[in-house]
Design a protein around this motif. Structure first.
Motif, PDB file in Angstrom:
ATOM      1  N   ILE A   1      -4.365   7.870   8.219  1.00 44.80           N
ATOM      2  CA  ILE A   1      -3.246   7.081   7.693  1.00 44.80           C
ATOM      3  C   ILE A   1      -2.462   6.441   8.834  1.00 44.80           C
ATOM      4  O   ILE A   1      -2.161   5.242   8.810  1.00 44.80           O
ATOM      5  CB  ILE A   1      -2.334   7.972   6.830  1.00 44.80           C
TER       6      ILE A   1
ATOM      7  N   LYS B   1      -4.394   5.500  -0.645  1.00 44.93           N
ATOM      8  CA  LYS B   1      -4.824   4.174  -0.211  1.00 44.93           C
ATOM      9  C   LYS B   1      -4.209   3.077  -1.071  1.00 44.93           C
ATOM     10  O   LYS B   1      -4.064   3.224  -2.284  1.00 44.93           O
ATOM     11  CB  LYS B   1      -6.359   4.070  -0.253  1.00 44.93           C
TER      12      LYS B   1
ATOM     13  N   TYR C   1      -2.241   2.202   3.565  1.00 48.40           N
ATOM     14  CA  TYR C   1      -1.909   3.512   3.006  1.00 48.40           C
ATOM     15  C   TYR C   1      -0.427   3.601   2.686  1.00 48.40           C
ATOM     16  O   TYR C   1       0.415   3.033   3.388  1.00 48.40           O
ATOM     17  CB  TYR C   1      -2.250   4.638   4.001  1.00 48.40           C
TER      18      TYR C   1
END
Length: 409
Positions: free
Chosen positions: A322, A401, A374
């Motif tokens: 992320i 996501k 993200y």
């Protein structure tokens, strides 16, 4: 102060703070925690056979079973020989990151390139010349082995359904929710803040607190060094990345150590030691014995890792995928078991503090060319997700996501 002296100081401080209350609490704690093993059976939620299985695989192995209990038998589609790459199993020598060369200005650029490629392509690498001595790494493996050799009643003192517990002994992956149990017992130790949590750690074996403290401090140092290198490889300047390195340097971090025991299994083709999963944090450092078992998913195939003696196997966690906005990959991995040799490993999970939200680094988000991929996440979000779903096959990361049209190649 040496690492050994620092570990002793942590244990002495912890014992001094807790010593006055330990003896009074010990009997009550033992009675309460041993009884937790049978709690589900007592209120009628599970059968006698299921309660027996929930005592763990070391207990089953010691009992001399020759057939796998039904609770451990995976559906045919989830067994080790099924699915992607099962028809052509392979092995992999992971990329090697040499910290001695990383510390040398003449070799740093080449090592950063290796680290960057490994995090992009494999999500795994091995670290050598890390500076953690054999007495530290060998000590934690030895104390882990001795813990799992303790009588069940002693180990059961630390059983808990609370995933936030400072100490948690259990079996499988998530025994409260697993429809099928995995062939694994574990001891989880929260490691931050170290002096505050050590009094809750097991006092048997008697040297566990000192040995595990020393190892926790050593792996934290390796983690911070690897994170500094990862941010540099990502092109994030010193002081950038939302202050991540500053937080880690100031001790605003989370760390959990998991000692894993995978006894010899009577029917290893029917079960797994750990199911396919990705890790939650930034980086995970794994120390393992000479018995193979760790497999990583790469190019659609399960590959067995060939470990380098004395190395750490390191993998990218969900947080780092992320944070890197998808440039680095948190990949699926699993553990296979065998019928002849027990296996011990110690995994050290590292990230920022649990309440800290993590999102893509601002330096890696650039409008339409590199859009944000993200949502921000924190530990509370992760725990809530686990409560609502099994969370297998990396679904938590997928849930964070954002829809995009482009991906990193």
């Amino acid at each position: 102060m040496s690492l050994a002296a620092a570990a002793m100081a942590v244990v002495d401080l912890a014992n001094g703070a807790a010593g006055d209350r330990q003896q009074d609490d010990k009997t009550t704690k033992e009675e309460e925690e041993v009884s937790s093993v049978a709690a589900a059976d007592m209120d009628g939620r599970v059968s006698e056979r299921e309660s027996y299985c929930l005592k763990g695989v070391r207990h089953l192995s010691d009992s001399g079973i020759t057939r796998l209990p039904d609770r451990y038998v995976l559906p045919a589609s989830d067994r080790p020989a099924a699915g992607a790459g099962a028809d052509a199993p392979g092995r992999v020598k992971l990329p090697v990151v040499d910290l001695a060369r990383l510390r040398d200005p003449a070799g740093r650029a080449a090592v950063l390139a290796t680290l960057d490629a490994a995090c992009r392509d494999y999500g795994f690498f091995q670290v050598v010349n890390h500076g953690v001595g054999g007495e530290v790494s060998g000590g934690v493996m030895d104390v882990a082995r001795r813990f799992f050799e303790l009588p069940f009643a002693e180990r059961a003192r630390y059983m808990s359904p609370d995933v936030r517990a400072t100490v948690r002994y259990g079996t499988s992956f998530n025994q409260a929710n697993d429809a099928v149990l995995c062939w694994r017992d574990f001891l989880k130790l929260v490691c931050q803040p170290l002096a505050a949590v050590v009094p809750e750690w097991p006092d048997n074996p008697t040297d566990l607190r000192e040995v595990a403290s020393r190892y926790a401090m050593a792996t934290h140092g390796v983690f911070v060094e690897l994170m500094e290198a990862a941010l540099e490889a990502l092109g994030i300047p010193a002081g950038g990345g939302g202050g991540v390195l500053g937080e880690l340097a100031a001790g605003r971090a989370s760390q959990m150590m998991t000692m894993n025991c995978y006894p010899a299994c009577p029917q290893p083709e029917l079960t797994l030691g750990m199911p396919p999963h990705s890790d939650y944090g930034l980086l995970t450092l794994v120390l393992q014995d000479h018995v193979e078992g760790l497999q990583v998913m790469h190019a659609g195939r399960w590959l067995t890792v060939d470990p380098i003696p004395g190395s750490f196997v390191v993998n990218v966690g969900d947080h780092l995928e992320i944070f890197s906005n998808g440039r680095y990959k948190s990949v699926l991995h699993r553990v296979r078991v065998n019928s002849t040799r027990p296996r011990i490993s110690v995994a050290s999970f590292h990230s920022l503090q649990a309440e800290r939200a993590i999102g893509p680094a601002a330096e890696l988000v650039d409008g339409d060319r590199n859009p944000r991929r993200y949502m921000d996440t924190d530990f509370a979000t992760f725990v809530a997700y686990l409560a609502s779903a099994e969370g297998k096959h990396k679904s938590f990361l997928q849930s964070r996501k954002l829809p995009t049209v482009a991906t990193y190649s």
